[in-house]
Design a protein around this motif. Structure first.
Motif, short mmCIF file in Angstrom:
data_model
loop_
_atom_site.label_atom_id
_atom_site.label_comp_id
_atom_site.label_asym_id
_atom_site.label_seq_id
_atom_site.Cartn_x
_atom_site.Cartn_y
_atom_site.Cartn_z
N GLY A 44 0.79 -1.34 0.04
CA GLY A 44 0.09 0.11 -0.01
C GLY A 44 0.88 1.39 0.01
O GLY A 44 0.36 2.33 0.16
N LYS A 47 4.01 1.57 -4.41
CA LYS A 47 5.14 1.03 -5.41
C LYS A 47 4.70 0.72 -6.89
O LYS A 47 5.08 0.93 -7.81
CB LYS A 47 5.73 -0.45 -4.94
CG LYS A 47 6.32 -0.05 -3.51
CD LYS A 47 6.79 -1.37 -2.94
CE LYS A 47 5.70 -2.68 -2.75
NZ LYS A 47 4.87 -2.43 -1.64
N SER A 48 3.27 0.08 -6.80
CA SER A 48 2.63 -0.31 -8.13
C SER A 48 2.04 1.03 -8.68
O SER A 48 2.29 1.09 -10.14
CB SER A 48 1.34 -1.30 -7.88
OG SER A 48 1.98 -2.42 -7.53
N THR A 49 1.78 1.92 -8.12
CA THR A 49 1.33 2.94 -8.60
C THR A 49 2.47 3.80 -9.35
O THR A 49 2.38 4.02 -10.51
CB THR A 49 0.66 4.25 -7.59
OG1 THR A 49 -0.20 3.33 -6.89
CG2 THR A 49 0.48 5.43 -8.29
N1 LIG Z 1 -7.55 2.47 -8.36
C1 LIG Z 1 -7.30 2.90 -7.14
N2 LIG Z 1 -8.19 3.64 -6.58
C2 LIG Z 1 -8.07 4.00 -5.44
N3 LIG Z 1 -6.98 3.61 -4.57
C3 LIG Z 1 -6.17 3.34 -4.94
C4 LIG Z 1 -6.16 2.86 -6.40
N4 LIG Z 1 -5.07 2.04 -6.79
C5 LIG Z 1 -4.24 2.03 -5.57
N5 LIG Z 1 -4.98 2.68 -4.61
C6 LIG Z 1 -4.32 3.17 -3.31
O1 LIG Z 1 -3.19 3.81 -3.40
C7 LIG Z 1 -2.21 3.23 -2.50
C8 LIG Z 1 -1.00 2.73 -3.13
O2 LIG Z 1 -1.27 1.47 -3.68
P1 LIG Z 1 -0.28 0.63 -4.57
O3 LIG Z 1 0.35 1.48 -5.36
O4 LIG Z 1 -0.77 -0.50 -5.31
O5 LIG Z 1 0.79 0.16 -3.38
P2 LIG Z 1 1.71 -1.15 -3.27
O6 LIG Z 1 1.95 -1.57 -4.81
O7 LIG Z 1 2.90 -0.49 -2.68
O8 LIG Z 1 1.12 -2.08 -2.41
C9 LIG Z 1 -2.90 2.28 -1.71
O9 LIG Z 1 -3.29 2.91 -0.33
C10 LIG Z 1 -4.05 1.80 -2.42
O10 LIG Z 1 -5.39 1.51 -1.81
#
Ligand SMILES: Nc1ncnc2c1ncn2[C@@H]1O[C@H](COP(=O)(O)OP(=O)(O)O)[C@@H](O)[C@H]1O
Ligand SMILES: [Mg+2]
Length: 226
Positions: A44, A47-49
């Protein structure tokens, strides 16, 4: 060395109901050409973002992203798709293979989108599968392959467009440690061949093998160690 990837004050906010999630909250980074960078951080943390933004699968709320010196801000979907198809190879945790297609057809798919003829698609896909050690599994569908083999097919698919940059989001996350080791060794050899690699991992040991480790927390860079 020049920069393969440059982020300048990048944010990505999501509106969820009446709250705003600050998935990335002001990230500035320069990633050198031909480097091997690990991105680490809790679930959360963003990273993926970050990977989706670098990979032009998503666009920032604010800030600029330059790929290979080219500013992607203000690009439309076609222009972003062009950058993605020419410069970037993506590898995901859960492989993202199409279940009804053979390994060969999965690997050649990016060339189909590019309009390459069938003979050249087939030849290149065979070459890429051979490179990841799967020459004898070309006709197999994903369900007929092990996890490590599926990830190698996904790597071959990422390589077929000859991208300079390879982005891998937890590519060993669904694999046992021995298989993860084999997949990591493929990334090391791609790095030696001159690719720029950005790898998200939870595995500290794998991260420590990279030339640089960037820690992300709450959408920000917490540390950056070379
Ligand atoms: N499409 C989306 N809509 C709303 N919140 C999102 C979405 N994608 C990610 N998030 C939120 O953004 C934050 C970062 O997510 P993410 O990049 O997936 O983290 P990681 O890859 O480090 O686990 C988290 O709080 C997640 O819930
Ligand atoms: Mg993630």
């Amino acid at each position: 060395m020049s920069e393969a990837i440059l982020l300048d004050g990048v944010t990505r906010f999501y509106e969820v109901g009446d709250t705003t999630v600050h998935a990335l909250d002001g990230v500035s980074l320069a990633i050198e050409e031909k480097s091997f960078t690990a991105i680490v951080g809790p679930s959360g943390s963003g990273k993926s973002t970050l990977m989706a933004l670098i990979g032009c699968l998503d666009v920032p709320t604010s800030g600029r992203i330059l790929i290979d010196g080219e500013d992607t801000s203000g690009m439309d979907d076609d222009e972003l798709a062009y950058i993605r198809n020419r410069k970037i190879g993506f590898v995901f945790q859960h492989f993202s293979l199409l279940p009804k297609l053979s390994a060969l057809d999965n690997v050649s798919l990016p060339l189909l989108y590019r309009g390459t003829g069938s003979r050249e698609r087939r030849e290149k896909a065979e070459e890429m599968l051979e490179r990841v050690g799967l020459k004898d599994r070309m006709k197999h569908r994903p369900s007929e392959l092990s996890g490590g083999q599926k990830q190698r097919v996904a790597i071959a698919r990422a390589l077929i467009t000859e991208p300079a940059i390879i982005l891998a989001d937890e590519p060993t996350g669904a694999l046992d440690s021995a298989t993860g080791r084999e997949v990591m060794d493929i990334f090391h050899s791609l790095h030696r061949e001159g690719h720029t690699i950005v790898l998200v991992t939870h595995d500290q040991k794998l991260a420590s093998e990279c030339s640089r480790m960037i820690g992300i927390k709450d959408g920000r860079v917490e540390y950056d160690a070379s």
